[in-house]
Structure formats: structure tokens, C-alpha cells
Scaffold this motif. Structure first.
Motif, PDB file in Angstrom:
ATOM      1  N   ARG A 121       0.839  -1.212   0.000  1.00  0.00           N
ATOM      2  CA  ARG A 121       0.000   0.000   0.000  1.00  0.00           C
ATOM      3  C   ARG A 121       0.870   1.257   0.000  1.00  0.00           C
ATOM      4  O   ARG A 121       0.542   2.251  -0.642  1.00  0.00           O
ATOM      5  CB  ARG A 121      -0.953  -0.017   1.196  1.00  0.00           C
ATOM      6  N   THR A 122       1.986   1.191   0.695  1.00  0.00           N
ATOM      7  CA  THR A 122       2.920   2.321   0.663  1.00  0.00           C
ATOM      8  C   THR A 122       3.557   2.460  -0.718  1.00  0.00           C
ATOM      9  O   THR A 122       3.676   3.565  -1.255  1.00  0.00           O
ATOM     10  CB  THR A 122       4.016   2.128   1.730  1.00  0.00           C
ATOM     11  N   VAL A 123       3.966   1.339  -1.302  1.00  0.00           N
ATOM     12  CA  VAL A 123       4.544   1.367  -2.650  1.00  0.00           C
ATOM     13  C   VAL A 123       3.572   1.974  -3.647  1.00  0.00           C
ATOM     14  O   VAL A 123       3.955   2.747  -4.539  1.00  0.00           O
ATOM     15  CB  VAL A 123       4.946  -0.053  -3.089  1.00  0.00           C
ATOM     16  N   SER A 124       2.298   1.692  -3.508  1.00  0.00           N
ATOM     17  CA  SER A 124       1.293   2.130  -4.482  1.00  0.00           C
ATOM     18  C   SER A 124       1.030   3.630  -4.452  1.00  0.00           C
ATOM     19  O   SER A 124       0.335   4.153  -5.321  1.00  0.00           O
ATOM     20  CB  SER A 124      -0.028   1.387  -4.236  1.00  0.00           C
ATOM     21  N   GLN A 125       1.587   4.341  -3.480  1.00  0.00           N
ATOM     22  CA  GLN A 125       1.311   5.767  -3.361  1.00  0.00           C
ATOM     23  C   GLN A 125       2.030   6.611  -4.406  1.00  0.00           C
ATOM     24  O   GLN A 125       1.706   7.786  -4.602  1.00  0.00           O
ATOM     25  CB  GLN A 125       1.684   6.243  -1.952  1.00  0.00           C
ATOM     26  N   GLN A 126       3.027   6.041  -5.096  1.00  0.00           N
ATOM     27  CA  GLN A 126       3.749   6.758  -6.150  1.00  0.00           C
ATOM     28  C   GLN A 126       3.946   5.835  -7.346  1.00  0.00           C
ATOM     29  O   GLN A 126       3.950   4.611  -7.193  1.00  0.00           O
ATOM     30  CB  GLN A 126       5.125   7.225  -5.657  1.00  0.00           C
ATOM     31  N   ASP A 127       4.141   6.452  -8.535  1.00  0.00           N
ATOM     32  CA  ASP A 127       4.459   5.636  -9.702  1.00  0.00           C
ATOM     33  C   ASP A 127       5.968   5.405  -9.766  1.00  0.00           C
ATOM     34  O   ASP A 127       6.741   5.930  -8.948  1.00  0.00           O
ATOM     35  CB  ASP A 127       3.931   6.275 -10.991  1.00  0.00           C
ATOM     36  N   LEU A 128       6.399   4.604 -10.752  1.00  0.00           N
ATOM     37  CA  LEU A 128       7.806   4.209 -10.818  1.00  0.00           C
ATOM     38  C   LEU A 128       8.717   5.416 -11.009  1.00  0.00           C
ATOM     39  O   LEU A 128       9.772   5.513 -10.362  1.00  0.00           O
ATOM     40  CB  LEU A 128       8.015   3.211 -11.964  1.00  0.00           C
ATOM     41  N   ALA A 129       8.320   6.349 -11.879  1.00  0.00           N
ATOM     42  CA  ALA A 129       9.166   7.520 -12.130  1.00  0.00           C
ATOM     43  C   ALA A 129       9.383   8.322 -10.853  1.00  0.00           C
ATOM     44  O   ALA A 129      10.503   8.783 -10.574  1.00  0.00           O
ATOM     45  CB  ALA A 129       8.537   8.388 -13.215  1.00  0.00           C
ATOM     46  N   ALA A 130       8.319   8.506 -10.070  1.00  0.00           N
ATOM     47  CA  ALA A 130       8.444   9.263  -8.822  1.00  0.00           C
ATOM     48  C   ALA A 130       9.341   8.534  -7.828  1.00  0.00           C
ATOM     49  O   ALA A 130      10.163   9.144  -7.134  1.00  0.00           O
ATOM     50  CB  ALA A 130       7.068   9.513  -8.219  1.00  0.00           C
ATOM     51  N   TRP A 131       9.191   7.220  -7.741  1.00  0.00           N
ATOM     52  CA  TRP A 131      10.030   6.458  -6.833  1.00  0.00           C
ATOM     53  C   TRP A 131      11.493   6.541  -7.247  1.00  0.00           C
ATOM     54  O   TRP A 131      12.389   6.675  -6.408  1.00  0.00           O
ATOM     55  CB  TRP A 131       9.585   5.000  -6.786  1.00  0.00           C
ATOM     56  N   ILE A 132      11.767   6.430  -8.546  1.00  0.00           N
ATOM     57  CA  ILE A 132      13.150   6.506  -9.016  1.00  0.00           C
ATOM     58  C   ILE A 132      13.757   7.853  -8.672  1.00  0.00           C
ATOM     59  O   ILE A 132      14.914   7.944  -8.227  1.00  0.00           O
ATOM     60  CB  ILE A 132      13.216   6.224 -10.532  1.00  0.00           C
ATOM     61  N   THR A 133      13.002   8.915  -8.851  1.00  0.00           N
ATOM     62  CA  THR A 133      13.485  10.244  -8.486  1.00  0.00           C
ATOM     63  C   THR A 133      13.834  10.308  -7.002  1.00  0.00           C
ATOM     64  O   THR A 133      14.825  10.935  -6.604  1.00  0.00           O
ATOM     65  CB  THR A 133      12.425  11.305  -8.823  1.00  0.00           C
ATOM     66  N   GLN A 134      13.048   9.628  -6.191  1.00  0.00           N
ATOM     67  CA  GLN A 134      13.252   9.688  -4.742  1.00  0.00           C
ATOM     68  C   GLN A 134      14.391   8.803  -4.256  1.00  0.00           C
ATOM     69  O   GLN A 134      15.192   9.214  -3.413  1.00  0.00           O
ATOM     70  CB  GLN A 134      11.968   9.273  -4.023  1.00  0.00           C
ATOM     71  N   VAL A 135      14.503   7.580  -4.799  1.00  0.00           N
ATOM     72  CA  VAL A 135      15.417   6.609  -4.181  1.00  0.00           C
ATOM     73  C   VAL A 135      16.557   6.164  -5.088  1.00  0.00           C
ATOM     74  O   VAL A 135      17.453   5.456  -4.624  1.00  0.00           O
ATOM     75  CB  VAL A 135      14.649   5.348  -3.713  1.00  0.00           C
ATOM     76  N   ALA A 136      16.540   6.535  -6.361  1.00  0.00           N
ATOM     77  CA  ALA A 136      17.530   5.989  -7.302  1.00  0.00           C
ATOM     78  C   ALA A 136      18.197   7.103  -8.102  1.00  0.00           C
ATOM     79  O   ALA A 136      17.972   7.236  -9.307  1.00  0.00           O
ATOM     80  CB  ALA A 136      16.858   4.983  -8.240  1.00  0.00           C
ATOM     81  N   PRO A 137      19.046   7.897  -7.458  1.00  0.00           N
ATOM     82  CA  PRO A 137      19.673   9.010  -8.180  1.00  0.00           C
ATOM     83  C   PRO A 137      20.739   8.570  -9.172  1.00  0.00           C
ATOM     84  O   PRO A 137      21.106   9.328 -10.073  1.00  0.00           O
ATOM     85  CB  PRO A 137      20.297   9.835  -7.048  1.00  0.00           C
ATOM     86  N   ASP A 138      21.273   7.373  -9.045  1.00  0.00           N
ATOM     87  CA  ASP A 138      22.348   6.913  -9.926  1.00  0.00           C
ATOM     88  C   ASP A 138      21.782   6.020 -11.022  1.00  0.00           C
ATOM     89  O   ASP A 138      20.733   5.390 -10.869  1.00  0.00           O
ATOM     90  CB  ASP A 138      23.398   6.137  -9.134  1.00  0.00           C
ATOM     91  N   ALA A 139      22.514   5.939 -12.133  1.00  0.00           N
ATOM     92  CA  ALA A 139      22.050   5.161 -13.294  1.00  0.00           C
ATOM     93  C   ALA A 139      21.916   3.687 -12.957  1.00  0.00           C
ATOM     94  O   ALA A 139      21.007   3.009 -13.455  1.00  0.00           O
ATOM     95  CB  ALA A 139      23.009   5.350 -14.464  1.00  0.00           C
TER      96      ALA A 139
END
Length: 441
Positions: free
Chosen positions: A130-148
Motif C-alpha cells: 500500500r505504501t509502494v502504491s502511493q507513487q508511480d515508478l518515475a516518482a520512486w526513481i526520483t526519490q530513491v535511485a539518483p544513480d544510473a
């Protein structure tokens, strides 16, 4: 669990869960274990396609999903039971990369975790997803995956190796994206036994024997079921074609595939050899893989035999072959779209272990060809140590060998050494196959 709860567990998701477990526990390969599970659960059509994408896609994107899950869980992932983590990763893929409604993605995953783990684990999975579903993949990547590496779900060292192999940064993003794109099924018509016209699909760009299957089960194609055609990436087809196309001086009757398992390239080579009145020996170190080669060559013309033998100490007379293919064991980093688990299974130390083996195999092959004969060295890895490094080492160690251009009409495929070929998934739609042609003086 009561029967009514077991019935609620979706078979396609169960298959995907079993694939993840087999890959994790048994070091299985997704593309090998999945068909058996589909048959066991009697899945076909859309259900089989769903299970395939769910399993393969989850493994491809595991690195990114783990970064997202880390942000959603109040404990290290290492403290999460592995069966629960498999379920959470499957849920992430449905929520973030598949067209599955949020409520369906969560509820079916929770049912699966409840069935395979426990009621308590199901409640935990429900809260996390339910927490994962609060954002889409692009938003999550922006938040947690700054590196390629994290953003594209590749280990950092793999990204570094691919960047070095490309020799340029402007194509790296396209290559990493191609690694994460589900590969299309490509068929090959084995000359003399089948024609491309009888296979369904669009003709391949570079191989005169291939088609790209639009959909459906390739096993239902008549020529495939009869062994007259097979499933084979276009890059692998081009390896066999290049091995057969290289000019040799004098006799051209005895061909050898030194690392023939599981037999796809050997089957195409045997067909090409038969057209010229030549014969192929298939050689494979592991007996069970030699059995796969025998099966692949069953019914083929142009087969001199299949031998279970170590290619570094082969039981053949020196100079007894006219051409040899060495499709060497490698890291497989050129086939990540087809073997998604390889990116997580391989380690940098593997390169140091594989390169000496590759050099020994090429050296054996050069001893086995007569003067004027040729060896085609191929890997499904673009890693420079496995490509230009091996070729350079072999040439420096022998004065009876010359490097010659590979005869393939493929644009933008210049390899790291002049005359060699490097195919790329983002340029050519193939696995990243490397090819080098060596002639014994």
C-alpha cells in the motif's frame, strides 16, 4: 490452508513466485525453468504471457524494487524473510510496471504470501505494498535511485563494464534500457530442412534464416516442433553464419563446434555444412549438455558426431579441422534482457576466472585447425577483457595466427579491435555478441 483459500491464489502469479524461488535457491535460469512450470500449471495464452512478464520483469527490475522497498520498510531487507521478499518484488512489478489495477496487484500478492508463508506475513505485505502504491515508478526513481545503476536496475560494476565496452556515454542510457526490454522471440529456419517463408513472423534484419515471431507459443510452429527450425536470437544466428562464411584455403570438409551446448548454433552450423558436403562435430564438456546437443542435432544432415570432451584438452588430432567455432563460456552480460538473473548472479571476479579459460579454448581451437583454416571466437559478452583482451593475448602469444575481418554485412557493428564485430541490443535488436576471426598461417 482451506481449499477455498488455495483456489484464490492465481496460478500465473504462483508460477512467477516459483520461478523467483528456483532462481534464488537453485541458481536456475528463468528461461529454462519457466516453460516447465507453465506446463505443470497448464498455463497458456494470456496467462502464460502474464506469468512470463511477471517473473522475468521482476528479476530484471529487482535492484530498483529493492531500493523502493527499503524506503517503505522499517527494517533492513536482509531481515525480511526471503519468501516474503519474493512476494513483495512481484507486487512491486505489478504496481509499478504492469497494467494491473492497484487493488488487484495488492490483494493477489497478499493471497500468495498468505498461502506460501503465513497470515502475519500477508498483513506485512499488505501494508508495504500500500505504501509502494502511493507513487508511480518515475516518482520512486526520483526519490530513491539518483544513480544510473539503481535507476536502471543494474549493478554498478556492470554499468561500468558496459560503459567501457561502448566507449561512449551518449548510448549508455539506450543500452541499459534495451537490457530491460523483454526480448522478442526469434526463430531460425535450418537450411535444407526448412525455409524462412514457412515460419510465421517478420524477417529478421540481418540473418537470411530468421523471423521475429509476432506472438504465441513457438513450440506450436510446425517446423519448430519437427526440429527443422528452432528458437534462436538473431545475434546467435549471425555467429553461426559468420563461422560458415569465412573463406578457407583448400579442404573444407570437417567443422567443429568446440563449446556446442546446448546446441542451437551447432544445429545451424550443421545445416550450413551439409549444404556444402561438409560435416560438423559437436563438442561439449558437460555430458548432460552434450545430450542437449545430440537432441538439437537429431535428424540433421552434416553431423559427424557429438562428443563429451573438455575443449581445453580436446581428444582430436592437431590440424584435423578446417574451421572451428569457439562460442566460449562468458559472463553473459550481453544477454541480460534474455537472462535477467545474470546481472545479479555474476561478480567482477568471474571475469578474472573466465578470461584464462577463454584464452585456453581459443588456443586449443587454433591447434585443431590445419594451416589455412579459421577459428571464429564469439562471446555473448561485450566486456573488453573477454573480447579485445582475449584476442590481443592470443595474437601476442602466437606467431602462426592472423586476425582477419569478420564477413558480416551489419552496420554500426565495429568491434574494439579492427576487423572484429560487436553487436548491440539497442542498435541491432540482438544480444551483444562479439565475433573475431582468426586464421592459422
Amino acid at each position: 490452508m482451506p481449499a477455498d483459500q488455495r483456489r484464490r491464489v492465481d496460478p500465473a502469479r504462483m508460477v512467477a513466485f516459483e520461478v523467483l524461488k528456483a532462481v534464488r535457491v537453485d541458481d536456475a535460469y528463468t528461461n529454462l525453468v519457466l516453460p516447465a512450470l507453465l506446463r505443470e500449471h497448464r498455463l497458456s495464452g494470456r496467462d502464460a504471457a502474464f506469468a512470463t512478464e511477471l517473473a522475468s520483469g521482476t528479476i530484471r527490475w529487482q535492484g530498483t524494487y529493492d531500493a523502493i522497498l527499503t524506503a517503505c520498510i522499517d527494517r533492513p531487507l536482509s531481515k525480511v524473510e526471503l519468501k516474503v521478499l519474493d512476494g513483495l518484488r512481484l507486487g512491486c512489478h505489478q504496481l509499478l510496471a504492469m497494467r494491473v489495477p492497484t487493488h488487484a496487484a495488492i490483494s493477489t500478492t497478499v493471497d500468495l504470501v498468505r498461502f506460501r508463508v503465513s497470515q502475519g506475513a500477508a498483513g506485512f505485505a499488505n501494508a508495504v505494498l500500500r505504501t509502494v502504491s502511493q507513487q508511480d515508478l518515475a516518482a520512486w526513481i526520483t526519490q530513491v535511485a539518483p544513480d544510473a545503476a539503481t535507476a536502471t536496475s543494474h549493478p554498478a560494476w556492470v554499468v561500468d563494464e558496459l560503459r567501457a565496452a561502448l566507449g561512449r556515454d551518449d548510448e549508455l542510457e539506450a543500452l541499459l534500457a534495451a537490457d530491460n526490454a523483454p526480448p522478442k522471440v526469434t526463430l531460425v529456419a535450418r537450411p535444407g530442412r526448412a525455409t524462412r517463408d514457412e515460419l510465421p513472423g517478420e524477417p529478421t534484419r540481418f540473418s537470411p534464416y530468421g523471423v521475429v515471431l509476432a506472438g504465441g507459443d513457438p513450440g506450436q510452429v510446425r517446423a519448430v516442433a519437427q526440429g527443422r527450425a528452432g528458437v534462436q536470437d538473431e545475434g546467435s544466428q549471425l555467429v553461426a553464419i559468420a563461422a560458415a562464411a569465412a573463406p578457407v584455403e583448400g579442404s573444407d570438409a570437417r567443422w567443429l563446434d568446440l563449446c556446442a551446448g546446448p546446441g542451437g548454433k551447432a544445429a545451424l552450423l550443421a545445416a550450413l555444412a551439409a549444404e556444402r558436403g561438409a560435416g560438423l562435430v559437436g563438442s561439449e564438456r558437460q555430458p548432460h549438455r552434450a545430450g542437449l546437443v545430440r537432441k538439437a542435432l537429431s535428424g540433421s544432415q552434416g553431423v559427424l558426431g557429438v562428443v563429451a570432451a573438455d575443449g581445453t584438452t580436446p581428444p582430436y588430432r592437431t590440424g584435423s579441422f578446417d574451421r572451428v567455432l569457439v562460442d566460449a563460456p562468458c559472463t553473459g552480460l550481453g544477454a541480460l534482457r534474455r537472462r535477467p538473473e545474470a546481472r545479479w548472479r555474476r561478480r567482477p571476479a568471474d571475469i578474472a576466472e573466465l578470461v584464462p579459460l577463454q584464452e585456453r579454448l581459443v588456443g586449443s581451437a587454433l591447434d585443431l585447425i590445419r594451416p589455412g583454416g579459421v577459428v571464429l571466437y564469439a562471446t555473448c559478452s561485450p566486456v573488453l577483457a573477454e573480447t579485445s583482451g582475449v584476442v590481443t593475448a592470443v595474437l601476442q602469444g602466437r606467431d602462426d595466427v592472423v586476425l582477419e575481418p569478420v564477413e558480416l554485412d551489419v552496420p554500426d557493428a565495429e568491434g574494439p579491435v579492427p576487423g572484429t564485430v560487436q553487436l548491440w541490443p539497442h542498435r541491432h535488436g540482438t544480444d551483444a555478441m562479439f565475433l573475431a576471426l582468426l586464421r592459422r598461417r
